[in-house]
Design an enzyme around this catalytic site. Structure first.
Site, PDB file in Angstrom:
ATOM      1  N   ASP A  82     -11.281 -27.611  -0.145  1.00  0.00           N
ATOM      2  CA  ASP A  82     -11.712 -26.228   0.062  1.00  0.00           C
ATOM      3  C   ASP A  82     -10.587 -25.375   0.651  1.00  0.00           C
ATOM      4  O   ASP A  82     -10.672 -24.146   0.649  1.00  0.00           O
ATOM      5  CB  ASP A  82     -12.931 -26.182   0.989  1.00  0.00           C
ATOM      6  CG  ASP A  82     -14.224 -25.933   0.227  1.00  0.00           C
ATOM      7  OD1 ASP A  82     -14.158 -25.430  -0.903  1.00  0.00           O
ATOM      8  OD2 ASP A  82     -15.309 -26.252   0.769  1.00  0.00           O
ATOM      9  N   LYS A  94     -21.806 -28.038  -8.617  1.00  0.00           N
ATOM     10  CA  LYS A  94     -20.517 -28.705  -8.437  1.00  0.00           C
ATOM     11  C   LYS A  94     -20.548 -30.112  -9.019  1.00  0.00           C
ATOM     12  O   LYS A  94     -19.588 -30.556  -9.665  1.00  0.00           O
ATOM     13  CB  LYS A  94     -20.158 -28.757  -6.948  1.00  0.00           C
ATOM     14  CG  LYS A  94     -19.844 -27.400  -6.330  1.00  0.00           C
ATOM     15  CD  LYS A  94     -19.676 -27.506  -4.827  1.00  0.00           C
ATOM     16  CE  LYS A  94     -19.373 -26.156  -4.197  1.00  0.00           C
ATOM     17  NZ  LYS A  94     -19.276 -26.211  -2.729  1.00  0.00           N
ATOM     18  N   GLN A 114     -20.326 -28.630   2.691  1.00  0.00           N
ATOM     19  CA  GLN A 114     -21.004 -27.413   2.253  1.00  0.00           C
ATOM     20  C   GLN A 114     -21.430 -26.579   3.463  1.00  0.00           C
ATOM     21  O   GLN A 114     -22.080 -27.077   4.378  1.00  0.00           O
ATOM     22  CB  GLN A 114     -22.230 -27.773   1.409  1.00  0.00           C
ATOM     23  CG  GLN A 114     -22.999 -26.581   0.876  1.00  0.00           C
ATOM     24  CD  GLN A 114     -22.192 -25.750  -0.101  1.00  0.00           C
ATOM     25  OE1 GLN A 114     -21.401 -26.268  -0.871  1.00  0.00           O
ATOM     26  NE2 GLN A 114     -22.379 -24.442  -0.065  1.00  0.00           N
TER      27      GLN A 114
END
Length: 306
Positions: A120, A53, A97
């Site tokens: 997200d 990422k 995460q």
């Protein structure tokens, strides 16, 4: 193999180019999108993913930083970090995460993220907006699945779509996206009876259950489009040979790395029946990161009125 292989990596490259161009446009107005990633613990897969990422953000011109915390970080400390990032006006996106190490509850900390920085798409407010048909941020993997299907000209309106897996990250939001495109959607899970028979009814079959090669030939209707979201590490040489008989490249990967990446679909068996199929790797995975970049650029626009 009869099935056409759907190249998610190529589409992801196109999306990343579009995002990079958008970032240049934003930069001309003094806006440079900024993403902050929080990594708790030392899970190897999470470390690799977070690293990917960061590289993708740099390539697109998005500022990015990773906050790495030990696995025994107290919940209060993690909550405090999220609060500081929420309050920082220069931060556009926050990514926590997952999974978090026990006993930290991932859902509880996702709830703390500012919905306008939730790139997200996992905050309850953004989940609700998605299911109401007015999404702000779409979870990256489901967005990638739909983007690939539409890019490849797969008709969703009126199609029978079966999603194997009911996770909050993939299965449920993907069902909402498919419904919004007028597909008739069935969600299957570990308690679905006669799973293979249900899957054989699908014009579009999407596997996102996290079990290597669970979806075999008996799950696939002739001519169906099969999308494999699963990414599983297989270390058993016998299983690798069973799934990819005579495939020297897979044998070489196993010998070099000690594992081979396998999806939730038996690729070779399903390819003989399906009309189109995604590979693992190179299918949906690259689109997930591309979607994160797109959401971060969108967050910068929304937050700063661009």
């Amino acid at each position: 193999m009869n099935a056409r292989v759907l190249d998610g990596a190529a589409l992801a490259a196109e999306i990343r180019q579009r995002v990079a161009a958008e970032v240049v446009e934003l930069g001309a107005t003094g806006i440079v999108p900024r993403l902050e990633v929080i990594l708790v613990g030392d899970d190897p897969a999470s470390q690799v993913y977070v690293g990917s990422k960061g590289k993708a953000c740099a390539a697109a011109g998005i500022r990015s930083a990773t906050h790495t915390l030990p696995a025994d970080t107290p919940g209060e400390e993690l909550a405090g970090l999220i609060g500081r990032l929420n309050a920082d006006p220069d931060v556009d996106g926050i990514l926590l995460q997952l999974p978090l190490p026990a006993p930290l509850d991932g859902r509880a900390f996702l709830d703390l993220i500012d919905p306008l920085k939730d790139v997200d798409g996992f905050h309850p407010e953004n989940v609700g907006r998605l299911h109401q048909g007015r999404p702000r941020f779409v979870p990256c993997t489901p967005a990638g699945v739909v983007a690939l299907l539409e890019h490849e000209g797969v008709t969703l309106a009126g199609a029978r779509a079966v999603v194997v897996g009911r996770s909050e990250i993939v299965g449920k939001p993907l069902a909402a996206l498919l419904l919004a495109r007028h597909a008739t959607v069935t969600i299957c899970h570990s308690r679905t009876r006669k799973l293979a028979a249900v899957c054989r009814e699908a014009d579009v079959l999407i596997a996102a259950i996290g079990k290597p090669a669970l979806v075999g030939a008996e799950f696939v209707k002739s001519g169906a489009v099969v999308v494999d979201v699963g990414v599983n590490r297989v270390e058993d040489a016998t299983l690798v040979e069973q799934l990819y008989p005579g495939d020297e490249s897979r044998r070489a990967q196993l010998a070099k790395r000690g594992y081979v990446l396998v999806g939730d679909v038996d690729f070779v068996a399903a390819s003989a029946i399906a009309s189109a199929i995604t590979p693992v790797p190179g299918g949906i995975g690259p689109l997930t990161i591309a979607g994160l970049l797109a959401n971060t650029a969108r967050a910068a626009r929304l937050r700063r009125g661009a």
